[in-house]
Design an enzyme around this catalytic site. Structure first.
Site, PDB file in Angstrom:
ATOM      1  N   ASP A  68       0.694  -1.207  -0.366  1.00  0.00           N
ATOM      2  CA  ASP A  68      -0.213  -0.151   0.422  1.00  0.00           C
ATOM      3  C   ASP A  68       0.271   1.462   0.364  1.00  0.00           C
ATOM      4  OD1 ASP A  68      -2.666  -1.006   0.107  1.00  0.00           O
ATOM      5  OD2 ASP A  68      -2.863  -1.543   1.655  1.00  0.00           O
ATOM      6  N   ASP A 113      -1.315   8.689   3.523  1.00  0.00           N
ATOM      7  CA  ASP A 113      -2.051   8.052   4.800  1.00  0.00           C
ATOM      8  C   ASP A 113      -0.461   8.624   5.728  1.00  0.00           C
ATOM      9  OD1 ASP A 113      -4.211   7.543   3.985  1.00  0.00           O
ATOM     10  OD2 ASP A 113      -3.363   5.968   2.835  1.00  0.00           O
ATOM     11  N   HIS A 122     -12.127   5.588   5.258  1.00  0.00           N
ATOM     12  CA  HIS A 122     -11.376   7.163   5.823  1.00  0.00           C
ATOM     13  C   HIS A 122     -12.518   8.485   5.671  1.00  0.00           C
ATOM     14  CE1 HIS A 122      -7.242   5.366   4.407  1.00  0.00           C
ATOM     15  NE2 HIS A 122      -7.069   5.645   6.329  1.00  0.00           N
ATOM     16  N   CYS A 153      -4.841  10.323  -2.033  1.00  0.00           N
ATOM     17  CA  CYS A 153      -3.978   9.875  -0.894  1.00  0.00           C
ATOM     18  C   CYS A 153      -2.642   8.985  -2.533  1.00  0.00           C
ATOM     19  CB  CYS A 153      -5.018   8.541  -1.260  1.00  0.00           C
ATOM     20  SG  CYS A 153      -5.177   7.000  -3.004  1.00  0.00           S
TER      21      CYS A 153
HETATM   22  C1  CIR Z   1      -5.906   0.947   2.585  1.00  0.00           C
HETATM   23  O1  CIR Z   1      -6.461   0.263   2.861  1.00  0.00           O
HETATM   24  O2  CIR Z   1      -4.670   1.501   3.313  1.00  0.00           O
HETATM   25  C2  CIR Z   1      -5.429   1.218   1.214  1.00  0.00           C
HETATM   26  N1  CIR Z   1      -5.804  -0.253   0.424  1.00  0.00           N
HETATM   27  C3  CIR Z   1      -5.815   2.606   0.698  1.00  0.00           C
HETATM   28  C4  CIR Z   1      -4.945   3.969   1.624  1.00  0.00           C
HETATM   29  C5  CIR Z   1      -6.001   4.483   1.204  1.00  0.00           C
HETATM   30  N2  CIR Z   1      -5.672   5.842   1.135  1.00  0.00           N
HETATM   31  C6  CIR Z   1      -6.381   7.103   0.904  1.00  0.00           C
HETATM   32  O3  CIR Z   1      -7.427   7.089   0.901  1.00  0.00           O
HETATM   33  N3  CIR Z   1      -5.647   8.158   1.631  1.00  0.00           N
END
Ligand code: CIR
Length: 409
Positions: free
Chosen positions: A212, A218, A314, A398
């Site tokens: 990820d 994040d 989120h 993200c």
């Molecule tokens: C997760 O579950 O952490 C990742 N597959 C997706 C994160 C997406 N982040 C975001 O939209 N800020």
């Protein structure tokens, strides 16, 4: 003592508004000076004539700055234009009263003044506001906090997709197969778009073992010069921090601060709209993470509001900010009443948009009706295909961590 962001805005706003209005006043008078045979008499007459206009202009700008309305390039141009037109109309009406214009003719008189002698004032007021208001305001706020004014160019940190991307976490929706080639092509296009929109894009090397890691937002959140390194809620994502720390060690302009255990926080839960920060209380961001970020954000002048998130990964999966401060979101998955100005997105993918420094808005190609809605609000919309990342619950925000601005603010 640290003044809350709002009070500081009103106080510093007096100076910003006075400088912008004062400069507009002097420049307008200079235009008449040059245009009328370089005569000092004309210059002083013009100064006298436009003094009421400039005073009203300063007052209106001050109110707009104080209310937090001049936060980006578009609002600063529109706000400057609206304030200068209104002040010209008020100034001309006052003048008309002084010249015994009969009340019935006052509106026509003011409009005539606006379209005639007032035009240079309106054009100058708009241009000076666009060029200076936000930068000056940002610098004054920084100085009032004993900080160096922010002079960071728009920058986006991205990370090459991992070869294991298709094994990324999926929590709130069924898993579907990710096409790696399409993901790479979409990621390239995303970066190219940011570059075309004026960002310096910095790439971190891919980490094959961190599926990820492409979702950089994040793990890093930048507020002014403060680089908040998060502690992601998913344990498998915590190793992403290392590369961020190494990167920050090479950037002297950013001041790192870490969210520490037992706090957890994902950048995807942080929605900033003007000087308000909404933090999602989600399965990834806990109360301690919110408490720590709240302390940091308050120090940077933000008002912080925690928002429960239970129907999505989120907060920014269900709500995101437009350049003018409106929040576009999915009212079935977030409480719309929390936000000052909420606009319902017609598609779920439309709830997650990215407002760029230049006032343009990135919208997922999966949300054409939301793109249309945002365009109708007057924003320049860029539709972008991120379908492979959406399969992993990622949105347009993200894929990068962003900071800096073409004008401080
Ligand atoms: C997760 O579950 O952490 C990742 N597959 C997706 C994160 C997406 N982040 C975001 O939209 N800020």
């Amino acid at each position: 003592m640290t003044l809350p962001g709002q009070s500081l805005r009103w106080i510093t706003g007096i100076f910003s508004a006075a400088v912008v209005a004062g400069a507009s006043w002097l420049i307008t008078a200079s235009v008449y000076y040059v245009g009328n045979g370089v005569s000092i008499k004309v210059f002083t007459q013009a100064l006298d004539f436009f003094s009421t206009w400039a005073l009203v202009y300063a007052a209106l700008l001050w109110i707009m700055i104080g209310l937090g309305a001049l936060t980006n390039r578009i609002t600063v141009i529109l706000g400057g234009a609206a304030a200068s037109i209104l002040s010209a109309l008020v100034g001309a009406t006052v003048l008309g009263l002084g010249r015994d214009v009969v009340p019935d003719d006052l509106v026509a008189y003011a409009m005539g003044q606006l379209a005639g002698v007032g035009l240079p004032f309106v054009v100058t007021g708009t241009l000076v506001s666009a060029a200076w208001a936000r930068r000056l305001q940002g610098d004054l706020i920084a100085l009032a906090r004993w900080r160096r004014p922010i002079r960071l160019a728009p920058t986006a940190l991205v990370r090459l997709p991992a070869s294991t991307l298709d094994q990324g976490l999926v929590s709130a929706k069924p898993r579907t197969a990710v096409n790696r080639d399409d993901a790479d092509a979409q990621w390239d296009f995303y970066c190219a778009t940011l570059i075309a929109e004026g960002y310096e894009v910095i790439e971190l090397a891919a980490a094959p073992e961190l599926a990820d890691s492409v979702f950089v937002e994040d793990v890093l959140l930048v507020l002014g010069r403060r680089a908040v390194v998060t502690r992601p809620g998913a344990e498998t994502r915590r190793a992403e921090i290392e590369a961020i720390d190494t990167f920050l060690a090479s950037r002297r302009e950013l001041r790192p601060v870490h969210i520490t255990a037992p706090g957890t926080l994902d950048g995807g839960d942080v929605l900033v709209s003007g000087r308000t920060m909404y933090i999602g209380a989600s399965s990834r961001t806990n109360a301690e993470g919110i408490r720590q970020l709240r302390d940091i954000a308050r120090g940077e002048g933000y008002r912080v509001i925690a928002v429960p998130v239970s129907h999505a990964l989120h907060l920014k999966s269900v709500a995101s900010a437009l350049p003018g401060g409106e929040v576009v979101g999915d009212p079935t998955r977030v409480d719309a009443a929390v936000f000052d100005h909420f606009i319902a997105a017609p598609e779920p993918e439309g709830a997650s948009v990215l407002s760029l420094d230049n006032g343009s808005v990135l919208v997922s190609k999966a949300a054409p009706r939301t793109a249309e809605l945002i365009a109708r609000l007057g924003y320049r919309v860029i539709a972008i295909d991120i379908s492979e990342f959406e399969k992993l619950e990622g949105g347009v925000t993200c894929l990068s961590a962003r900071w800096g601005t073409s004008a401080a603010g």
